[in-house]
Motif scaffolding. Sequence first.
Motif, PDB file in Angstrom:
ATOM      1  N   ARG B 134       0.849  -1.192   0.000  1.00  0.00           N
ATOM      2  CA  ARG B 134       0.000   0.000   0.000  1.00  0.00           C
ATOM      3  C   ARG B 134       0.884   1.242   0.000  1.00  0.00           C
ATOM      4  O   ARG B 134       2.040   1.183   0.378  1.00  0.00           O
ATOM      5  CB  ARG B 134      -0.937  -0.019   1.201  1.00  0.00           C
ATOM      6  CG  ARG B 134      -0.205   0.105   2.515  1.00  0.00           C
ATOM      7  CD  ARG B 134      -1.185   0.136   3.683  1.00  0.00           C
ATOM      8  NE  ARG B 134      -0.484   0.102   4.938  1.00  0.00           N
ATOM      9  CZ  ARG B 134      -0.036   1.184   5.574  1.00  0.00           C
ATOM     10  NH1 ARG B 134      -0.238   2.365   5.059  1.00  0.00           N
ATOM     11  NH2 ARG B 134       0.603   1.083   6.702  1.00  0.00           N
ATOM     12  N   GLU B 135       0.326   2.384  -0.417  1.00  0.00           N
ATOM     13  CA  GLU B 135       1.104   3.618  -0.514  1.00  0.00           C
ATOM     14  C   GLU B 135       1.565   4.025   0.873  1.00  0.00           C
ATOM     15  O   GLU B 135       0.746   4.225   1.768  1.00  0.00           O
ATOM     16  CB  GLU B 135       0.236   4.697  -1.139  1.00  0.00           C
ATOM     17  CG  GLU B 135       1.028   5.691  -1.962  1.00  0.00           C
ATOM     18  CD  GLU B 135       0.127   6.721  -2.580  1.00  0.00           C
ATOM     19  OE1 GLU B 135      -0.395   6.449  -3.675  1.00  0.00           O
ATOM     20  OE2 GLU B 135      -0.081   7.766  -1.972  1.00  0.00           O
ATOM     21  N   ARG B 136       2.895   4.206   1.017  1.00  0.00           N
ATOM     22  CA  ARG B 136       3.450   4.509   2.332  1.00  0.00           C
ATOM     23  C   ARG B 136       3.199   5.968   2.669  1.00  0.00           C
ATOM     24  O   ARG B 136       3.357   6.841   1.821  1.00  0.00           O
ATOM     25  CB  ARG B 136       4.949   4.225   2.352  1.00  0.00           C
ATOM     26  CG  ARG B 136       5.300   2.775   2.085  1.00  0.00           C
ATOM     27  CD  ARG B 136       4.660   1.869   3.099  1.00  0.00           C
ATOM     28  NE  ARG B 136       4.779   0.470   2.736  1.00  0.00           N
ATOM     29  CZ  ARG B 136       5.491  -0.423   3.415  1.00  0.00           C
ATOM     30  NH1 ARG B 136       6.132  -0.052   4.497  1.00  0.00           N
ATOM     31  NH2 ARG B 136       5.550  -1.668   3.029  1.00  0.00           N
ATOM     32  N   PRO B 137       2.862   6.285   3.928  1.00  0.00           N
ATOM     33  CA  PRO B 137       2.625   7.693   4.279  1.00  0.00           C
ATOM     34  C   PRO B 137       3.923   8.467   4.403  1.00  0.00           C
ATOM     35  O   PRO B 137       4.961   7.908   4.722  1.00  0.00           O
ATOM     36  CB  PRO B 137       1.923   7.589   5.633  1.00  0.00           C
ATOM     37  CG  PRO B 137       2.401   6.310   6.202  1.00  0.00           C
ATOM     38  CD  PRO B 137       2.653   5.383   5.061  1.00  0.00           C
ATOM     39  N   LEU B 138       3.839   9.781   4.132  1.00  0.00           N
ATOM     40  CA  LEU B 138       4.987  10.677   4.204  1.00  0.00           C
ATOM     41  C   LEU B 138       4.711  11.715   5.284  1.00  0.00           C
ATOM     42  O   LEU B 138       3.598  12.216   5.373  1.00  0.00           O
ATOM     43  CB  LEU B 138       5.181  11.355   2.844  1.00  0.00           C
ATOM     44  CG  LEU B 138       6.488  12.085   2.587  1.00  0.00           C
ATOM     45  CD1 LEU B 138       7.633  11.120   2.520  1.00  0.00           C
ATOM     46  CD2 LEU B 138       6.382  12.844   1.280  1.00  0.00           C
ATOM     47  N   SER B 139       5.707  12.039   6.091  1.00  0.00           N
ATOM     48  CA  SER B 139       5.480  13.021   7.145  1.00  0.00           C
ATOM     49  C   SER B 139       5.294  14.401   6.517  1.00  0.00           C
ATOM     50  O   SER B 139       5.950  14.718   5.530  1.00  0.00           O
ATOM     51  CB  SER B 139       6.646  13.026   8.123  1.00  0.00           C
ATOM     52  OG  SER B 139       7.814  13.455   7.467  1.00  0.00           O
ATOM     53  N   PRO B 140       4.401  15.248   7.078  1.00  0.00           N
ATOM     54  CA  PRO B 140       4.121  16.566   6.448  1.00  0.00           C
ATOM     55  C   PRO B 140       5.323  17.490   6.555  1.00  0.00           C
ATOM     56  O   PRO B 140       6.070  17.455   7.525  1.00  0.00           O
ATOM     57  CB  PRO B 140       2.944  17.079   7.273  1.00  0.00           C
ATOM     58  CG  PRO B 140       3.045  16.387   8.567  1.00  0.00           C
ATOM     59  CD  PRO B 140       3.645  15.045   8.302  1.00  0.00           C
ATOM     60  N   HIS B 141       5.503  18.323   5.545  1.00  0.00           N
ATOM     61  CA  HIS B 141       6.599  19.293   5.569  1.00  0.00           C
ATOM     62  C   HIS B 141       6.108  20.708   5.259  1.00  0.00           C
ATOM     63  O   HIS B 141       6.117  21.576   6.122  1.00  0.00           O
ATOM     64  CB  HIS B 141       7.723  18.852   4.625  1.00  0.00           C
ATOM     65  CG  HIS B 141       7.250  18.352   3.300  1.00  0.00           C
ATOM     66  ND1 HIS B 141       7.152  19.151   2.211  1.00  0.00           N
ATOM     67  CD2 HIS B 141       6.816  17.143   2.893  1.00  0.00           C
ATOM     68  CE1 HIS B 141       6.705  18.447   1.183  1.00  0.00           C
ATOM     69  NE2 HIS B 141       6.499  17.228   1.567  1.00  0.00           N
ATOM     70  N   LEU B 142       5.634  20.943   4.025  1.00  0.00           N
ATOM     71  CA  LEU B 142       5.209  22.294   3.652  1.00  0.00           C
ATOM     72  C   LEU B 142       3.920  22.698   4.347  1.00  0.00           C
ATOM     73  O   LEU B 142       3.689  23.877   4.603  1.00  0.00           O
ATOM     74  CB  LEU B 142       5.035  22.393   2.138  1.00  0.00           C
ATOM     75  CG  LEU B 142       6.315  22.468   1.297  1.00  0.00           C
ATOM     76  CD1 LEU B 142       5.974  22.416  -0.165  1.00  0.00           C
ATOM     77  CD2 LEU B 142       7.101  23.731   1.602  1.00  0.00           C
ATOM     78  N   SER B 143       3.060  21.727   4.673  1.00  0.00           N
ATOM     79  CA  SER B 143       1.743  22.054   5.218  1.00  0.00           C
ATOM     80  C   SER B 143       1.792  22.452   6.684  1.00  0.00           C
ATOM     81  O   SER B 143       0.849  23.044   7.193  1.00  0.00           O
ATOM     82  CB  SER B 143       0.805  20.865   5.033  1.00  0.00           C
ATOM     83  OG  SER B 143       1.406  19.689   5.537  1.00  0.00           O
ATOM     84  N   ILE B 144       2.870  22.124   7.384  1.00  0.00           N
ATOM     85  CA  ILE B 144       2.874  22.402   8.826  1.00  0.00           C
ATOM     86  C   ILE B 144       3.849  23.498   9.244  1.00  0.00           C
ATOM     87  O   ILE B 144       3.699  24.078  10.296  1.00  0.00           O
ATOM     88  CB  ILE B 144       3.148  21.134   9.663  1.00  0.00           C
ATOM     89  CG1 ILE B 144       4.488  20.473   9.258  1.00  0.00           C
ATOM     90  CG2 ILE B 144       2.017  20.145   9.529  1.00  0.00           C
ATOM     91  CD1 ILE B 144       5.019  19.532  10.289  1.00  0.00           C
TER      92      ILE B 144
END
Lengths: 126, 264
Positions: B134-144
């Motif tokens: 399944r598509e692995r999640p990525l930690s937020p960068h630009l949004s936070i």
Amino acid sequence: MNLIAPLKKAKGLGSAKDGVGHWWGQRVSAVALIFLVGWLIYAASTLLPLNYVTAILFLDKPHNAFLMILLICSIFYHGFLGIQVVIEDYIHCPCMKYGLLIGLKLASIFAVVATTFIIVSIYLAR
Amino acid sequence: MKKKNPIKKTTKKRVVAPRKAVKTAPAKATSVKTVVKQKKKKLVTKAAKATPIKAVVEKTKTKTVTKAAKAPIVKSAVKKAKKKAVTKPAKATIIKTSAKTKAMPSPAPKEPLASKKVDGSTFAKTNKPVAPLRERPLSPHLSIYSPQITSVLSILHRGTGVALYIGAFVLAAFIICLGYGEKCFTTWVDFFQMPVGKIFLFGWIFCLYYHLCNGIRHLMWDIGKGFELANVTLSGLIVLFVSLTLTFTTFFITHLEILGQIAQ
């Protein structure tokens, strides 16, 4: 006993172990550009009513001619190194990435050679 | 003075579950009977799905393991197997000897087939295609992260660099046009007199000054000076101020006549 996974070697993963020349070239050309851009600003200020005649008279002087050649070479060398890093960072599609890199490298060389030739020809035909 | 937290969203407090005592593995059944019973269950489930011929074979397997079978063939085969060495099975007793080896107590009970994990060994055995991850999640960068002077100036340095490279081709074309005669050159000069050209020129000159000043800031960092956060923000502000003033000064000087007309 070799612990490196064969797939890593096949895919070419891991560090490139190359790039210090790139870093140094960028910094040295940056230092050169500080002086050359300073000269450009000064030269452009003396060239204010810009038309064909004043531009030709400007390039008839040898110091203006070779400083202009040096400026163009430095701009495209420094610029291409920077653009290479940006393309490698953001573009991952192989055809797009390699196409842009090769295309821009050739375009930079074309621009440098063409500009150098024109400046030299203008100086020699004064 | 308290510094502003750059991270926008408030993260919930993570509730960490208390560590449980490490459970020891359950006592494994070593007696032959229990192992045999487990095998029986497996074979019975298998037999339910399998064809009738297979079911007969499976049933004969189980029968030979537990007691003497009713069928005479099986009895003689079992006797033969007992007389001969275990490693030398006759052709007729292939099924039975395999059942015998199955009856040998295994060190650990195997996992049921339903919860089998897909790994290399099973792939080779089952020869089934592996399910896609399944598509692995990525930690937020630009949004936070809210924009700060350090990050904005850094990306602006990159952006101005790219813009300068594109503009350098225009500059090169400008010089090349000199060699093609007066007409070619004057068209370029007229283009830069137009509002579009003036906007382009203003943008390129700002990029030049900004990239120059921030480049000097980068070279200072390369030497090793100015890494403290206070110095970084101060130098960043100086860079912005100097580049903007230089741009406006350049445009002020080159458009004196226009400004003179506006003043009148």
